[in-house]
Write a protein that holds these residues in place. Structure first.
Motif, PDB file in Angstrom:
ATOM      1  N   GLU A  58       0.801  -1.220   0.000  1.00  0.00           N
ATOM      2  CA  GLU A  58       0.000   0.000   0.000  1.00  0.00           C
ATOM      3  C   GLU A  58       0.839   1.277   0.000  1.00  0.00           C
ATOM      4  N   ARG A  59       2.013   1.244   0.593  1.00  0.00           N
ATOM      5  CA  ARG A  59       2.787   2.478   0.757  1.00  0.00           C
ATOM      6  C   ARG A  59       3.938   2.627  -0.225  1.00  0.00           C
ATOM      7  N   SER A  60       4.224   1.627  -1.017  1.00  0.00           N
ATOM      8  CA  SER A  60       5.340   1.676  -1.945  1.00  0.00           C
ATOM      9  C   SER A  60       4.907   2.283  -3.271  1.00  0.00           C
ATOM     10  N   ASP A  61       5.716   3.205  -3.781  1.00  0.00           N
ATOM     11  CA  ASP A  61       5.419   3.803  -5.082  1.00  0.00           C
ATOM     12  C   ASP A  61       5.952   2.979  -6.244  1.00  0.00           C
ATOM     13  N   ILE A  62       6.818   2.017  -5.968  1.00  0.00           N
ATOM     14  CA  ILE A  62       7.279   1.126  -7.034  1.00  0.00           C
ATOM     15  C   ILE A  62       6.373  -0.103  -7.044  1.00  0.00           C
ATOM     16  N   PRO A  63       6.260  -0.777  -8.177  1.00  0.00           N
ATOM     17  CA  PRO A  63       5.429  -1.985  -8.222  1.00  0.00           C
ATOM     18  C   PRO A  63       5.969  -3.049  -7.263  1.00  0.00           C
ATOM     19  N   VAL A  64       5.060  -3.811  -6.686  1.00  0.00           N
ATOM     20  CA  VAL A  64       5.431  -4.895  -5.779  1.00  0.00           C
ATOM     21  C   VAL A  64       5.000  -6.210  -6.421  1.00  0.00           C
ATOM     22  N   LEU A  65       5.996  -7.048  -6.720  1.00  0.00           N
ATOM     23  CA  LEU A  65       5.748  -8.359  -7.313  1.00  0.00           C
ATOM     24  C   LEU A  65       5.732  -9.386  -6.190  1.00  0.00           C
ATOM     25  N   VAL A  66       4.623 -10.114  -6.064  1.00  0.00           N
ATOM     26  CA  VAL A  66       4.447 -11.057  -4.961  1.00  0.00           C
ATOM     27  C   VAL A  66       4.357 -12.481  -5.497  1.00  0.00           C
ATOM     28  N   ASP A  67       5.128 -13.363  -4.868  1.00  0.00           N
ATOM     29  CA  ASP A  67       5.036 -14.798  -5.116  1.00  0.00           C
ATOM     30  C   ASP A  67       4.248 -15.399  -3.955  1.00  0.00           C
ATOM     31  N   PHE A  68       3.005 -15.789  -4.207  1.00  0.00           N
ATOM     32  CA  PHE A  68       2.209 -16.509  -3.215  1.00  0.00           C
ATOM     33  C   PHE A  68       2.613 -17.975  -3.326  1.00  0.00           C
ATOM     34  N   TRP A  69       3.140 -18.555  -2.256  1.00  0.00           N
ATOM     35  CA  TRP A  69       3.723 -19.891  -2.300  1.00  0.00           C
ATOM     36  C   TRP A  69       3.447 -20.621  -0.981  1.00  0.00           C
ATOM     37  N   ALA A  70       3.838 -21.891  -0.921  1.00  0.00           N
ATOM     38  CA  ALA A  70       3.777 -22.686   0.314  1.00  0.00           C
ATOM     39  C   ALA A  70       4.971 -23.640   0.325  1.00  0.00           C
ATOM     40  N   PRO A  71       5.499 -23.951   1.507  1.00  0.00           N
ATOM     41  CA  PRO A  71       6.685 -24.802   1.582  1.00  0.00           C
ATOM     42  C   PRO A  71       6.466 -26.236   1.097  1.00  0.00           C
ATOM     43  N   TRP A  72       5.242 -26.745   1.132  1.00  0.00           N
ATOM     44  CA  TRP A  72       4.974 -28.119   0.705  1.00  0.00           C
ATOM     45  C   TRP A  72       4.783 -28.238  -0.805  1.00  0.00           C
ATOM     46  N   CYS A  73       4.732 -27.120  -1.504  1.00  0.00           N
ATOM     47  CA  CYS A  73       4.417 -27.091  -2.937  1.00  0.00           C
ATOM     48  C   CYS A  73       5.675 -27.314  -3.778  1.00  0.00           C
ATOM     49  N   GLN A 123       0.345  -2.254  -7.637  1.00  0.00           N
ATOM     50  CA  GLN A 123       0.810  -0.882  -7.801  1.00  0.00           C
ATOM     51  C   GLN A 123      -0.142   0.018  -7.033  1.00  0.00           C
ATOM     52  N   GLN A 124       0.439   0.865  -6.173  1.00  0.00           N
ATOM     53  CA  GLN A 124      -0.337   1.746  -5.296  1.00  0.00           C
ATOM     54  C   GLN A 124      -1.427   0.975  -4.547  1.00  0.00           C
ATOM     55  N   GLY A 125      -1.076  -0.222  -4.086  1.00  0.00           N
ATOM     56  CA  GLY A 125      -1.972  -1.010  -3.260  1.00  0.00           C
ATOM     57  C   GLY A 125      -3.001  -1.836  -4.019  1.00  0.00           C
TER      58      GLY A 125
END
Length: 150
Positions: A58-73, A123-125
């Motif tokens: 929400e507060r970052s002006d640069i894009p945030v790339l997220v990897d949604f993952w799990a340790p068993w995967c 981007q922007q949350g």
């Protein structure tokens, strides 16, 4: 335009979560946090717990790339080194984050994560793009930059 007159970007510190204002022209000059003096970019994906996740997107002006993952995967584990390689190429234009869906089940539900790994770009949350499935580093970089808003 000089660095002092270039637009400033808000960058959330990966260590203390302070929001820093960094002139855009200085992003590639290894900026440090004004509060804790730690580097704002490390070249490694930032593993965020649920409690810190929202502030970063929400507060970052640069894009945030997220990897949604799990340790068993299995596909998540096989994609991890590629995601780390992509981070080295994407920073500092992007903040690159990993979110363990086993530890952050409420966020996985909030963002309707139905399969893992899933990449999401914020981007922007706001989520602006999503891609399920494992990818190699080159495809991660290509996908992220293709969906980045200018």
């Amino acid at each position: 335009m000089t660095a002092e007159s270039s637009p400033s970007l808000h960058i959330v510190c990966p260590h203390c979560d302070a929001v820093n204002r960094v002139p855009a022209a200085r992003l590639r000059q290894q900026p440090v946090c004004g509060k804790c003096q730690a580097a704002l970019f490390s070249g490694q994906p930032l593993e965020l717990p649920a409690a810190r996740f929202l502030k970063h997107i929400e507060r970052s002006d640069i894009p945030v790339l997220v990897d949604f993952w799990a340790p068993w995967c299995g596909p998540c584990r096989s994609m991890a080194p590629h995601f780390a390689q992509a981070t080295q190429r994407l920073e500092p234009a992007f903040r690159v984050v990993k979110l363990n869906t086993e530890e952050a089940q409420e966020l996985a539900a909030r963002y309707a994560i139905r399969s893992i790994p899933t990449l999401a770009l914020f981007q922007q949350g706001r989520e602006v793009a999503r891609q399920p499935g494992a990818m190699d580093a080159a495809n991660i970089v290509s996908w992220a930059t293709q969906h980045q808003r200018r």
